[in-house]
Design a protein around this motif. Sequence first.
Motif, PDB file in Angstrom:
ATOM      1  N   ASP A 191       9.002  -5.608   9.126  1.00 53.45           N
ATOM      2  CA  ASP A 191       8.391  -4.567   9.870  1.00 53.45           C
ATOM      3  C   ASP A 191       9.289  -3.697  10.684  1.00 53.45           C
ATOM      4  N   ASP A 209       0.204  -7.316  11.124  1.00 50.42           N
ATOM      5  CA  ASP A 209      -0.785  -6.563  10.260  1.00 50.42           C
ATOM      6  C   ASP A 209      -2.013  -6.714  10.881  1.00 50.42           C
ATOM      7  N   GLU A 251      -4.213  -2.081   8.502  1.00 48.45           N
ATOM      8  CA  GLU A 251      -2.992  -1.421   9.038  1.00 48.45           C
ATOM      9  C   GLU A 251      -1.921  -2.259   8.506  1.00 48.45           C
ATOM     10  N   LEU A 252      -1.100  -2.070   7.694  1.00 44.05           N
ATOM     11  CA  LEU A 252      -0.071  -2.627   7.156  1.00 44.05           C
ATOM     12  C   LEU A 252       1.373  -2.250   7.257  1.00 44.05           C
ATOM     13  N   ARG A 253       2.212  -2.967   8.053  1.00 43.57           N
ATOM     14  CA  ARG A 253       3.320  -2.265   8.615  1.00 43.57           C
ATOM     15  C   ARG A 253       4.759  -2.790   7.914  1.00 43.57           C
TER      16      ARG A 253
END
Length: 233
Positions: A165, A200, A206-208
């Motif tokens: 990330d 996340d 919401e996937l970073r």
Amino acid sequence: MIPDWMTKYDLFIDIHDTLRPYSEARALLEVIERTWKLKSYFNGSNLGGRWIFQVFSQEFVTEIANIVNTIIRESSSEGPVVEVMSGDGVLTDFLKRRVERPIIATDAKSPRYRIAYPKEVETIDAIEAVRKYSPAVVIACWEPHLSMTAIDIVRWGSPLIWIGDPQSCGHPDLFTEHCKPAGDYSCIKMNSKYALGRHDSLLKNELRTDIYVFNCDESWFDLSNGDTSLLID
């Protein structure tokens, strides 16, 4: 209701006790997020007592392996695959039967981190490992926040697969003009469908985290469908 397979002795299972399908990994994390705290789970409150930064599923590991094998074939480099800053080495363990070269897990094993380092993980600094092995591919997964190591590896010229990330690990300059890869190559964002990380939110989708590739030619990869896990059988 929590499915029976997700818990044992009143603890959620260690998601890396075996390599699970993405659907199972995601289902487990969604239940944990809904009923408890993902942060606590990732910080070792699981059956294995494991600290977890990136979640590895069958599809995600296959995707990484396919990227590694593509780089090996296209670059004609002869060295091994080296994972630096590998922590407990679980990613290397999952990749061993899937990549076309020997793969070596390495870590400086700093006492700052509460990680159970197995003896199979070689104790060596990341840059020293690159110098020692002249690897065909370097893998770095969840580089410590503000570390400059990946930048140094990119400048060294080694093909680098960086997983994580960008908001929470590594140095932001890795993704700016301050980091100049060897030759004319730019950073390639793989847009993985299977990347799941510790920050996340599964419930909010919401996937970073993602896979980023440096010092490689974008033409080596088929990114048209955004699913590199299907490139190689």
